[in-house]
Design an enzyme around this catalytic site. Structure first.
Site, mmCIF file in Angstrom:
data_model
loop_
_atom_site.group_PDB
_atom_site.id
_atom_site.type_symbol
_atom_site.label_atom_id
_atom_site.label_comp_id
_atom_site.label_asym_id
_atom_site.label_seq_id
_atom_site.Cartn_x
_atom_site.Cartn_y
_atom_site.Cartn_z
ATOM 1 N N ASP A 110 0.699 -1.527 -0.247
ATOM 2 C CA ASP A 110 0.050 0.177 -0.067
ATOM 3 C C ASP A 110 1.182 1.612 0.138
ATOM 4 O OD1 ASP A 110 -1.874 1.575 -0.002
ATOM 5 O OD2 ASP A 110 -2.344 1.569 2.308
ATOM 6 N N ASP A 293 -1.857 5.254 -5.920
ATOM 7 C CA ASP A 293 -2.454 4.534 -4.961
ATOM 8 C C ASP A 293 -2.584 2.893 -5.264
ATOM 9 O OD1 ASP A 293 -3.159 3.830 -2.098
ATOM 10 O OD2 ASP A 293 -5.078 4.537 -3.084
#
Ligand SMILES: *[C@@H]1O[C@H](CO)[C@@H](O)[C@H](O)[C@H]1NC(C)=O
Ligand SMILES: *[C@@H]1O[C@H](CO)[C@@H](O)[C@H](O)[C@H]1NC(C)=O
Ligand SMILES: *[C@@H]1O[C@H](CO)[C@@H](O)[C@H](O)[C@H]1NC(C)=O
Ligand SMILES: *[C@@H]1O[C@H](CO)[C@@H](O)[C@H](O)[C@H]1NC(C)=O
Ligand SMILES: *[C@@H]1O[C@H](CO)[C@@H](O)[C@H](O)[C@H]1NC(C)=O
Ligand SMILES: *[C@@H]1O[C@H](CO)[C@@H](O)[C@H](O)[C@H]1NC(C)=O
Length: 421
Positions: A110, A293
């Protein structure tokens, strides 16, 4: 915000002084690890909702209420997330081990968060025996999930990279993480602010930061190669490179841009970009800030941009899934999107804009339609986070988060123009 930035700068100053005062033995080669993509959305059909909840949470970071509001009861009921407990629809995972004797975990990769923690699947009753207690609790909200736990210090190993004394969360309660053991947070350190309690103003160096400060990798950056797939689970089809880039994955030169200074995208791996559609260069988004992201599945854009895209493509919103859809006939006319980043333009083909048709059933779709991976972020342009270039975008390019130079870089790959099922 100013106070927060000066705190961070103060912290960075301390860290670099510490580093400078020690002789550093720098490893001259980066370390590359495989990552596996998994798709698991069967019967949920909520890819868009999960992404939108995450987008909202990312945008409002820093405006969070007091940690005291995150009671175990609220966390367990999912009340603070606004949506019921749910899994990530798609995720890239990496294997790590923690402590001595080593315990293996599979963590979600992440770049949109920066705390690393584990224990989601097998809630930890005991941290590893080698771990050292920091006496701090940890609470993090992800929009599509939340975790509450304790912060410990131990060694973290990923492939041939062993990071000493990494500050790690051990979860006591984790909601929304049914398929992973936790998170490998590769975003900027500033995102760890206000995650500990009682040290609410502490920052936690990320695994990339520590690997670099400990001289384990030559450069303070991470290169990411994600690859599109039509398989449902567990294909080792991507890689992360700590401390450098893997040029063998690139087919063009790297375009490098500064991390945007526009808040709140400036807290993330944020950039400015312009998007146009088709050979006529129809404007979709005009030089706005947003983020890249790896924890978001789709490509989300501001509501007005989404409407312009919908008008340009003639797509309609699928009432059940929420994603835009085209008939197979309409799809033949879908044109490329063009991402203008820095001085360069990156083509995002028609094939790149669709959910892999082999996986339509996984999101509750049918073969009668082609579903588009471009979604509405939920707010009009002007919020300082007007797009999220999620994994569906990143899979078509090589991307680099260069912490040391506060830059993002992108290059084409053999998957940029690939035709996926
Ligand atoms: C993680 O470990 C499991 C079990 O050993 C293995 O099957 C899988 O391929 C590994 N995944 C990656 C991304 O290394
Ligand atoms: C945590 O608390 C224990 C017990 O009070 C104490 O012995 C230990 O030194 C503390 N650790 C840190 C890192 O403050
Ligand atoms: C890790 O922590 C131990 C105990 O505090 C210390 O002796 C050691 O020097 C640290 N190692 C690194 C690389 O920071
Ligand atoms: C898919 O997600 C569901 C919960 O949403 C979970 O129960 C199941 O174990 C997951 N499957 C895999 C293969 O991870
Ligand atoms: C908490 O704050 C104290 C005092 O500033 C500091 O010594 C300690 O290292 C901090 N602990 C963590 C885990 O950040
Ligand atoms: C980036 O976009 C924001 C709008 O989101 C704008 O205010 C800012 O001027 C842009 N920055 C640059 C360097 O173009």
């Amino acid at each position: 915000m100013i106070a927060r930035l000066s705190l961070l700068l103060g912290l960075l100053a301390t860290l670099s002084l510490e580093v400078l005062s020690k002789p550093i033995v720098v490893r001259d080669s980066p370390i590359t690890l495989p990552v596996a993509k998994r798709v698991n959305a069967t019967g949920i059909a909520n890819v868009l909702k999960v992404d939108q909840a995450r987008a909202k949470s990312l945008r409002t970071k820093g405006q969070r209420k007091n940690k005291g509001d995150l009671t175990p009861e609220k966390l367990a009921s999912g009340a603070s997330t606004g949506i019921p407990s749910t899994s990530y629809a798609t995720e890239y995972v990496v294997n790590v081990t923690v402590g001595e004797p080593p315990v293996a975990y599979s963590l979600l990769v992440d770049t949109g968060s920066s705390n690393t923690w584990f224990g989601a699947k097998k809630l930890a009753t005991q941290p590893p025996p080698s771990s050292v207690d920091t006496n701090q609790s940890l609470a993090i909200e992800y929009g599509s999930g939340v975790m509450l736990g304790e912060e410990w210090i131990d060694d973290l190993t990923m492939g041939s990279l062993t990071i000493k004394n990494q500050s790690l969360g051990v979860s006591l309660i984790a909601v929304g993480f049914d398929t992973v053991d936790g998170i490998l947070g590769l975003g900027p350190m500033v995102l760890t602010y206000d995650t500990l309690f009682p040290n609410t103003t502490s920052y936690i160096p990320t695994v990339t930061d520590n690997a670099y400060y400990q001289g384990l990798i030559p450069e303070h950056k991470v290169g990411i190669s994600f690859v599109p797939t039509t398989s449902m689970d567990g294909v080792n089809n991507g890689e992360i490179t700590f401390g450098g880039i893997d040029e063998s994955k690139m087919t063009g030169k790297l375009t490098t841009v500064p991390i945007t200074s526009t808040y709140p995208s400036s807290l993330y791996v944020g950039i400015n970009q312009t998007i146009t559609y088709g050979s006529q260069n129809l404007p979709i988004l005009d030089n706005v800030a947003g983020i890249t992201d790896t924890g978001t599945t789709l490509l989300l854009i501001a509501t007005d941009a989404f409407e312009a895209y919908q008008a340009a493509t003639g797509a309609e919103v699928d009432p059940d899934i929420g994603l835009l859809r085209l008939t197979n006939e309409q799809f033949k006319n879908l044109e490329s999107l063009f991402f203008h980043i820095g001085e360069d333009t990156f083509e995002f083909t028609a094939n790149a804009q669709i959910w892999p048709r082999a996986l339509n059933a996984a999101i509750g779709g049918t073969d009668d339609f082609v579903y588009l991976i471009v979604g509405d972020i939920g707010t009009p342009t002007g919020y300082g986070m007007d797009f999220i270039d999620g994994m569906s975008f990143l899979e078509r390019f090589y991307s680099v988060y260069d912490t040391g130079n506060n830059e993002f870089a992108i290059a084409t790959t053999q998957h940029t123009y690939a035709q996926i099922g």
